[in-house]
Design a protein around this motif. Structure first.
Motif, PDB file in Angstrom:
ATOM      1  N   ILE A   1       1.425  -1.326   0.154  1.00  0.00           N
ATOM      2  CA  ILE A   1      -0.349   0.128  -0.047  1.00  0.00           C
ATOM      3  C   ILE A   1       1.260   1.541  -0.010  1.00  0.00           C
ATOM      4  CG2 ILE A   1      -1.957   1.351   1.620  1.00  0.00           C
ATOM      5  CD1 ILE A   1      -2.492  -1.542   2.906  1.00  0.00           C
ATOM      6  N   THR A   2       0.620   2.053  -0.785  1.00  0.00           N
ATOM      7  CA  THR A   2       1.668   3.531  -0.491  1.00  0.00           C
ATOM      8  C   THR A   2       0.165   4.999   0.346  1.00  0.00           C
ATOM      9  OG1 THR A   2       1.693   3.434  -2.328  1.00  0.00           O
ATOM     10  CG2 THR A   2       1.970   5.358  -2.002  1.00  0.00           C
ATOM     11  N   ALA A   3       0.704   5.142   1.276  1.00  0.00           N
ATOM     12  CA  ALA A   3       0.055   6.461   1.857  1.00  0.00           C
ATOM     13  C   ALA A   3       0.986   7.410   2.322  1.00  0.00           C
ATOM     14  CB  ALA A   3      -0.381   5.415   2.967  1.00  0.00           C
ATOM     15  N   ALA A   4       0.002   8.777   1.746  1.00  0.00           N
ATOM     16  CA  ALA A   4       0.479   9.980   1.647  1.00  0.00           C
ATOM     17  C   ALA A   4      -0.692  10.557   2.724  1.00  0.00           C
ATOM     18  CB  ALA A   4       0.651  10.706   0.309  1.00  0.00           C
ATOM     19  N   VAL A   5       0.372  11.904   3.769  1.00  0.00           N
ATOM     20  CA  VAL A   5      -0.634  12.821   4.677  1.00  0.00           C
ATOM     21  C   VAL A   5      -0.661  14.424   3.783  1.00  0.00           C
ATOM     22  CG1 VAL A   5      -0.548  13.822   6.533  1.00  0.00           C
ATOM     23  CG2 VAL A   5       0.310  11.516   6.779  1.00  0.00           C
ATOM     24  N   HIS A   6      -1.796  14.816   3.053  1.00  0.00           N
ATOM     25  CA  HIS A   6      -2.092  15.793   2.741  1.00  0.00           C
ATOM     26  C   HIS A   6      -1.549  17.040   3.819  1.00  0.00           C
ATOM     27  CE1 HIS A   6      -5.307  14.167  -0.450  1.00  0.00           C
ATOM     28  NE2 HIS A   6      -4.912  13.157   0.569  1.00  0.00           N
ATOM     29  N   SER A   7      -2.308  17.395   4.943  1.00  0.00           N
ATOM     30  CA  SER A   7      -1.577  18.498   5.709  1.00  0.00           C
ATOM     31  C   SER A   7      -1.344  17.056   6.992  1.00  0.00           C
ATOM     32  CB  SER A   7      -2.572  19.328   5.185  1.00  0.00           C
ATOM     33  OG  SER A   7      -4.322  19.601   5.378  1.00  0.00           O
ATOM     34  N   ARG A   8      -1.368  18.305   8.090  1.00  0.00           N
ATOM     35  CA  ARG A   8      -2.192  17.976   9.682  1.00  0.00           C
ATOM     36  C   ARG A   8      -1.757  19.159  10.268  1.00  0.00           C
ATOM     37  NH1 ARG A   8      -1.727  14.538  13.212  1.00  0.00           N
ATOM     38  NH2 ARG A   8      -0.858  15.736  15.324  1.00  0.00           N
ATOM     39  N   LEU A   9      -3.216  19.251   9.806  1.00  0.00           N
ATOM     40  CA  LEU A   9      -3.452  20.816  11.141  1.00  0.00           C
ATOM     41  C   LEU A   9      -4.781  20.493  11.646  1.00  0.00           C
ATOM     42  CD1 LEU A   9      -2.028  23.490   8.173  1.00  0.00           C
ATOM     43  CD2 LEU A   9      -1.175  23.527  10.079  1.00  0.00           C
ATOM     44  N   LEU A  10      -5.033  21.285  12.554  1.00  0.00           N
ATOM     45  CA  LEU A  10      -6.351  21.792  13.098  1.00  0.00           C
ATOM     46  C   LEU A  10      -7.056  22.687  13.488  1.00  0.00           C
ATOM     47  CD1 LEU A  10      -7.729  19.764  15.269  1.00  0.00           C
ATOM     48  CD2 LEU A  10      -6.487  20.863  17.226  1.00  0.00           C
ATOM     49  N   THR A  11      -7.911  22.805  12.763  1.00  0.00           N
ATOM     50  CA  THR A  11      -8.713  24.212  13.354  1.00  0.00           C
ATOM     51  C   THR A  11     -10.142  24.375  14.243  1.00  0.00           C
ATOM     52  OG1 THR A  11      -8.928  23.727  10.782  1.00  0.00           O
ATOM     53  CG2 THR A  11     -11.065  25.518  11.754  1.00  0.00           C
ATOM     54  N   GLY A  12     -10.293  25.324  14.893  1.00  0.00           N
ATOM     55  CA  GLY A  12     -11.160  25.623  15.947  1.00  0.00           C
ATOM     56  C   GLY A  12     -11.758  27.006  15.588  1.00  0.00           C
ATOM     57  N   GLN A  13     -12.678  26.967  15.914  1.00  0.00           N
ATOM     58  CA  GLN A  13     -13.953  28.386  16.021  1.00  0.00           C
ATOM     59  C   GLN A  13     -14.342  28.761  17.367  1.00  0.00           C
ATOM     60  OE1 GLN A  13     -17.200  24.695  14.890  1.00  0.00           O
ATOM     61  NE2 GLN A  13     -17.350  26.793  13.302  1.00  0.00           N
ATOM     62  N   VAL A  14     -14.240  30.370  16.678  1.00  0.00           N
ATOM     63  CA  VAL A  14     -14.621  31.330  18.059  1.00  0.00           C
ATOM     64  C   VAL A  14     -15.772  32.011  17.205  1.00  0.00           C
ATOM     65  CG1 VAL A  14     -14.642  33.195  19.189  1.00  0.00           C
ATOM     66  CG2 VAL A  14     -12.485  31.536  19.110  1.00  0.00           C
ATOM     67  N   VAL A  15     -17.245  31.306  18.064  1.00  0.00           N
ATOM     68  CA  VAL A  15     -18.421  32.038  17.230  1.00  0.00           C
ATOM     69  C   VAL A  15     -19.289  32.259  17.526  1.00  0.00           C
ATOM     70  CG1 VAL A  15     -20.650  30.541  16.901  1.00  0.00           C
ATOM     71  CG2 VAL A  15     -19.250  29.433  15.835  1.00  0.00           C
ATOM     72  N   LEU A  16     -19.495  33.505  17.566  1.00  0.00           N
ATOM     73  CA  LEU A  16     -20.519  35.286  17.440  1.00  0.00           C
ATOM     74  C   LEU A  16     -21.918  35.083  17.171  1.00  0.00           C
ATOM     75  CD1 LEU A  16     -18.177  37.626  16.532  1.00  0.00           C
ATOM     76  CD2 LEU A  16     -17.526  36.513  18.656  1.00  0.00           C
ATOM     77  N   SER A  17     -22.641  35.344  18.306  1.00  0.00           N
ATOM     78  CA  SER A  17     -24.551  35.086  17.153  1.00  0.00           C
ATOM     79  C   SER A  17     -24.123  36.455  17.457  1.00  0.00           C
ATOM     80  CB  SER A  17     -25.061  34.380  18.148  1.00  0.00           C
ATOM     81  OG  SER A  17     -25.164  35.081  19.504  1.00  0.00           O
ATOM     82  N   ASP A  18     -25.528  36.703  16.420  1.00  0.00           N
ATOM     83  CA  ASP A  18     -26.912  38.289  16.953  1.00  0.00           C
ATOM     84  C   ASP A  18     -25.417  39.362  15.918  1.00  0.00           C
ATOM     85  OD1 ASP A  18     -29.055  37.549  18.409  1.00  0.00           O
ATOM     86  OD2 ASP A  18     -27.211  37.367  19.714  1.00  0.00           O
ATOM     87  N   VAL A  19     -24.513  38.859  14.767  1.00  0.00           N
ATOM     88  CA  VAL A  19     -24.322  39.844  13.797  1.00  0.00           C
ATOM     89  C   VAL A  19     -25.593  40.210  13.156  1.00  0.00           C
ATOM     90  CG1 VAL A  19     -21.964  40.044  12.213  1.00  0.00           C
ATOM     91  CG2 VAL A  19     -22.092  38.246  14.595  1.00  0.00           C
ATOM     92  N   LYS A  20     -25.008  41.845  13.389  1.00  0.00           N
ATOM     93  CA  LYS A  20     -26.055  42.772  12.170  1.00  0.00           C
ATOM     94  C   LYS A  20     -25.444  42.531  10.974  1.00  0.00           C
ATOM     95  CE  LYS A  20     -28.990  44.290  15.196  1.00  0.00           C
ATOM     96  NZ  LYS A  20     -28.711  43.448  16.464  1.00  0.00           N
ATOM     97  N   VAL A  21     -23.768  42.719  11.291  1.00  0.00           N
ATOM     98  CA  VAL A  21     -23.340  43.100   9.517  1.00  0.00           C
ATOM     99  C   VAL A  21     -22.584  42.019   9.301  1.00  0.00           C
ATOM    100  CG1 VAL A  21     -22.515  44.824   8.104  1.00  0.00           C
ATOM    101  CG2 VAL A  21     -23.924  45.498   9.190  1.00  0.00           C
ATOM    102  N   TYR A  22     -22.227  41.220   8.806  1.00  0.00           N
ATOM    103  CA  TYR A  22     -20.751  40.530   8.633  1.00  0.00           C
ATOM    104  C   TYR A  22     -19.698  40.989   8.216  1.00  0.00           C
ATOM    105  CZ  TYR A  22     -18.095  36.468   6.912  1.00  0.00           C
ATOM    106  OH  TYR A  22     -16.401  36.139   6.365  1.00  0.00           O
ATOM    107  N   ALA A  23     -19.991  41.744   7.425  1.00  0.00           N
ATOM    108  CA  ALA A  23     -18.493  42.284   6.495  1.00  0.00           C
ATOM    109  C   ALA A  23     -17.775  43.439   7.604  1.00  0.00           C
ATOM    110  CB  ALA A  23     -18.880  43.772   5.909  1.00  0.00           C
TER     111      ALA A  23
END
Ligand code: NDP
Length: 418
Positions: free
Chosen positions: A99-121
Motif C-alpha cells: 500500500i502507498t499512503a500519503a498525508v495531505h496536511s496536518r493542521l487543526l481548526t477551531g472556532q470562535v462563534v459569534l451570534s447576533d451579528v448584524k453586518v457580517y462584513a
C-alpha cells in the motif's frame, strides 16, 4: 437513591463499589470481578467517578506493507474476524506490491462563534485587519507549541447565516491531537474579540472535522491475483468494483461499507490511545462532504489492475491526551514502529483500505459469513459458558451444524460435560 449518591465523586473507588453493591445488589463475585480489573498507574485519573477498568481484547494484524515498510498492527476490538480479515487483506495487498499512503496536511481548526451579528462584513474586516494581533494572542496562550515549531497559522471568518459568524483559527499542533491547546488559544482569541470588538462570543471550541488532516492510502492489485483462473479473477474484480460503486450510490449500503472500514480504523486508533469518537465523527462527516453519504473508499478497474483508494480525515496524536497514561500505548507504538503522527495516519488509512478490500472481496465471492463463521461460532461457544478447554471442542461440533443457535450450543455443551 439520589441522596446515597451525593458527593459520589469524592469517594474512593472502593467506597463507590461498596455503595453500588449495597444499592444495586451486586453479588460478591460481581464485586470481585470489578475490583480485579482495577487499572494500573494514573489511568483511573483520566475519568470521573472511576470504578474499574473495562477490558477489550488486543491482537495484532500482520502482513502490512506501507510505503515499502513492513508493519505489525496492534488492534483493540471486541469483534471476531476483524483482525483476521485485516491480516488477510494486507497479505493480498502486500503480494500486489504493498500500500502507498500519503498525508495531505496536518493542521487543526477551531472556532470562535459569534451570534447576533448584524453586518457580517464588519466582523470580517475587523478580523482581517487584526489577524496578526489575534495570531499573536493565540501564540501567547500556548507558547510551548511555537517553541516546538508549530502554533497558530491562519485566521479567517465564515458567515454561517442567521446572524452567526465563525472565526476559524488554524493551528499546527505538531505531534499532539491538539484539542486542549486549541481550546486554550481559542478562548484567548475570544477574550480579545469581546474586549476590543465589543461583541460577545457564543462559544469557542476546536472543530473535529479533520478536513485539514487528510490521508490517502492507495493500492494497485493485478486482476490475475484475485483468483486461480483468469476468467474467475476478472469476474471477482468486476463484482468488487460494482460493490464499491453501490456504496457511492446508496447511502444505506455506504453506512455498512464504511462501518467495515472503521472496524480496522477504530481498532488501531484505540490501541494508540487516541480519541476514536473524534475520528468516527470526522470520517462520517467526510463521507457526506458533497451532500450525500457515500462510501469512503473507491475501487476501479484500470486495464489489468484493480486500484483502491481511501481518503480519511485522521487528526490523531502520538503524544498528549491518554497516550502516556494508558500503559499499553507506548508499547503499541513500539510494536507498530510509530514515531510520528504522520506515520500513524498513513498506517491507519492503510488498515482501513486492507479491511475494506478483505470485506468487499469476501462479499462478492464466498459471502461474508463463510470467513466469519468460525469466529462467530467461537463467540457462541463462549456465550453459553464454555471454558477455554471446552471452546475448541464445542466450536468444532457447532461448525458441523448448518446454522447453529444458542439452544443447540447449550445442548452440545451439556453433552460434552456428561
Ligand atoms: P494534551 O492536552 O495532553 O496536550 C498535548 C501536550 O503534549 C502539549 O501540551 C505538549 O506539551 C505535549 N507535547 C509533547 N511533545 C509534543 C510534540 N512533539 N508536539 C505537540 N505537543 C507535544 O492533549 P491534546 O491537546 O492533544 O488533546 C487531546 C485530548 O483532548 C484527547 O484526550 C481528547 O479526547 C481530548 N478532547 C477532545 C475534544 C474534542 O475532540 N472535541 C474536546 C476536548 C478534549 P507542552 O504544553 O509542553 O507544549
Amino acid at each position: 437513591m439520589e441522596a446515597a449518591f451525593s458527593q459520589f465523586y469524592k469517594r474512593t473507588p472502593k467506597q463507590r463499589l461498596a455503595l453500588l453493591a449495597e444499592t444495586l445488589g451486586l453479588s460478591e463475585a460481581e464485586q470481585q470481578a470489578l475490583q480485579q480489573r482495577a487499572a494500573q498507574g494514573d489511568a483511573p485519573l483520566l475519568i470521573e467517578n472511576y470504578l474499574t477498568t473495562y477490558q477489550l481484547p488486543e491482537g495484532v494484524a500482520v502482513n502490512f506493507r506501507v510505503n515499502g515498510h513492513d508493519y505489525v498492527v496492534p488492534m483493540v476490538t471486541e469483534e471476531p474476524s476483524v483482525i483476521a480479515a485485516a491480516s488477510n487483506g494486507a497479505k493480498q495487498l502486500t503480494i500486489a506490491g504493498g500500500i502507498t499512503a500519503a498525508v495531505h496536511s496536518r493542521l487543526l481548526t477551531g472556532q470562535v462563534v459569534l451570534s447576533d451579528v448584524k453586518v457580517y462584513a464588519s466582523i470580517d474586516d475587523w478580523v482581517a485587519l487584526h489577524q496578526n494581533e489575534l495570531l499573536d494572542v493565540a501564540k501567547q496562550a500556548h507558547p510551548s507549541i511555537v517553541t516546538r515549531g508549530g502554533g497558530p497559522k491562519s485566521i479567517r471568518t465564515r458567515d454561517l447565516g442567521e446572524g452567526f459568524v465563525s472565526i476559524d483559527l488554524t493551528v499546527d499542533v505538531k505531534a499532539a491531537m491538539g484539542a486542549n491547546m486549541m481550546n486554550t488559544m481559542l478562548e484567548a482569541v475570544a477574550d480579545v474579540v469581546q474586549s476590543k470588538l465589543h461583541h460577545t462570543t457564543l462559544f469557542s471550541i476546536l472543530s473535529n472535522a479533520g478536513d485539514q488532516s487528510l490521508t490517502t492510502a492507495t493500492v494497485s492489485v493485478p486482476v490475475s491475483q484475485l483468483a486461480d483462473d483468469l476468467d474467475d479473477a476478472q469476474q471477482v474484480a468486476k463484482r468488487l468494483v460494482q460493490a464499491s460503486r453501490i456504496a457511492q450510490l446508496d447511502p444505506m449500503r455506504a453506512v455498512t461499507h464504511n462501518k467495515g472500514i472503521m472496524n480496522g480504523v477504530d481498532a488501531l486508533v484505540i490501541a494508540m490511545g487516541n480519541d476514536w469518537r473524534a475520528i468516527e465523527s470526522a470520517a462520517h462527516a467526510f463521507a457526506v462532504k458533497d451532500g450525500q453519504y457515500r462510501g469512503l473508499s473507491d475501487w476501479q478497474l484500470a486495464g489489468d489492475r484493480l486500484t483502491g483508494t481511501l481518503t480519511l480525515p485522521l487528526p490523531v496524536g502520538t503524544v498528549g491526551g491518554a497516550t502516556k497514561v494508558l500503559p499499553l500505548v507506548s508499547i503499541n507504538q513500539k510494536i507498530a514502529r510509530i514515531n510520528s503522527p504522520e506515520e500513524l495516519m498513513k498506517l491507519i488509512a492503510a488498515v482501513g483500505l486492507a479491511q475494506n478490500f478483505a470485506a468487499l472481496k469476501a462479499l462478492v465471492t464466498s459471502g461474508i459469513q463463510q470467513g466469519h463463521m468460525k469466529m462467530q461460532v467461537r463467540s457462541l461457544a463462549m456465550t453459553v459458558g464454555a471454558t477455554p478447554q471446552e471452546v475448541p471442542v464445542l466450536t468444532e461440533q457447532l461448525m458441523a451444524l448448518k446454522d447453529p443457535n444458542e439452544a443447540q450450543a447449550k445442548q452440545l455443551l451439556k453433552q460434552i460435560r456428561n
